[in-house]
Design an enzyme around this catalytic site. Sequence first.
Site, short mmCIF file in Angstrom:
data_model
loop_
_atom_site.label_atom_id
_atom_site.label_comp_id
_atom_site.label_asym_id
_atom_site.label_seq_id
_atom_site.Cartn_x
_atom_site.Cartn_y
_atom_site.Cartn_z
N HIS A 82 42.19 51.96 68.88
CA HIS A 82 41.00 52.00 68.04
C HIS A 82 41.17 52.99 66.88
CE1 HIS A 82 40.00 55.98 69.62
NE2 HIS A 82 40.33 55.51 70.81
N GLU B 257 39.32 53.72 78.64
CA GLU B 257 40.14 54.93 78.66
C GLU B 257 39.98 55.67 79.98
OE1 GLU B 257 42.64 56.67 78.40
OE2 GLU B 257 42.65 56.89 76.23
#
Length: 535
Positions: A339, A415
């Site tokens: 990202h 994550e």
Amino acid sequence: MTPSRELIVEADGGSRGNPGPAGYGAVVLDPVTGETLAERAEFIGVATNNVAEYKGLVAGLAAARELFPDCTVHVRMDSKLVVEQMSGRWKIKHPDMKPLAAEAARVFPPGRVRYEWIPRERNKHADRLANEAMDAGRRGEQWSPAASTAALDLTADLAAARKAAGDPTAGAARARAALAGGKPTTEPPTAGRPAAAPAAEGLFAPDEVVASQARASLSTAATADRIAATADRGTAPGGGETATADRAAATADRGTARADRETATADRAAATPDHETATPDREPSPADRVPPTADRDTATGDFEAEAADATHAQAAPASSPGWSGPDMGAPATFVLLRHGETALTPEKRFSGSGGGDPELSPAGRRQAEAVAAALAARGTIQEIVSSPLTRCRQTAEAVATRLGLDVRIENGLRETDFGAWEGLTFAEVRERYKDDLDAWLASPKAAPTGGGESFATVARRVAATRDRLAAAYAGRTVLMVTHVTPIKTLVRLALGAPPESLFRMELSAASISAVAYYADGNASVRLLNDTSHLR
């Protein structure tokens, strides 16, 4: 009776995406002088490498027939698949290949065409024509002979080759042989024994069969390593867990990584997945800047796709035990996109899935738009999957808007949960939780303070997600928008690298990596930390 004239046809095809924008090139040569008699090239839209190669063959044969209808033809290609299938040594299974092979076989009567595999560096003329065709297609045009410089591009190479041949007046045929570093092969490969493979060039070796054999050998070796590791540690707990995660835990148990981790400096730990520590605009090393397979400016055949048919060849090359042909069906290719930046990224703070859910910063949004434009230009992405966290969804949506695709949310791509360390810098964690940090650096089984996830736990989660998505997207190219830890873990597992390798990879914000996964369980890392689209 006067013997018929022989011509040489060299052909190639390429696809920037496989399938993706594709084109072919073919050249007809005089076998005595090596001079160019005809050139053909065409952009054929979206197709695979193998389809483009076959179309190049058909065009080259047709051009030879137009010149001399009664000639015999010596076809030279760097596609093992096409050469072996057209020579009758390999079966033609793929439905797209059968009609093309039949069309090629009809151009000349049986016995008038013979086939030879050549290394890619000896097929540069056709390769350049194919790339010219693909470049023209990118501009919305078709290839034009008047605009072609493929033959001119070879002039300097041939001049140098003539010098290397020791004769400045040597003909082009001899010069081409010197350029290739040896004499051109004049006889077709013996059945069951492919031509010797040249050294690897770029990301991939040009000999598809050798590549598939090497993967099979590595797979056998990896199996032996797992058996040996199991014997060393006895009966491993959690035997149902993913084998790669178990190997990572076993490595830590044996202590092979402990010394390195205990002496890790704060700077090196700052590259640890994913506490938002990778410098977002850091220049990657030259090795990291290798362009992705989807956008390579070489019109080579895709050796993975070719090896899929080679697996069931009637005659296998003589080889040592363990080099049997694996199942090399079309892979699932994961294009791994980290990202864009958040406010925490430049501050190098732990930012996982256990704390806040920051959105992209203005810099991160610019990065997302830049990578979206780059991926749209390549035209290879077929599916988009994203972590559920906001920063990934925003990055994925920027790409999806450009490509006109939907975004599927995959919880397994989230994550690591960094527990009490969320939002802290590495220095702050060392100051407050030194013992826990030391344990975390020393073992992938150790979790962050406050009930976060260990790297071993993340590895099991990511491996399970990988297996499920690889099966669901077999043969397709999938953009996965995720975080540092999942991407580094996928790369580590693909390479069979130990857990400490997580600390030794740079992964910038909005960087692209790529891994291909095959039906036989093998994987190929194709790209790591490409940030060329951000410069």
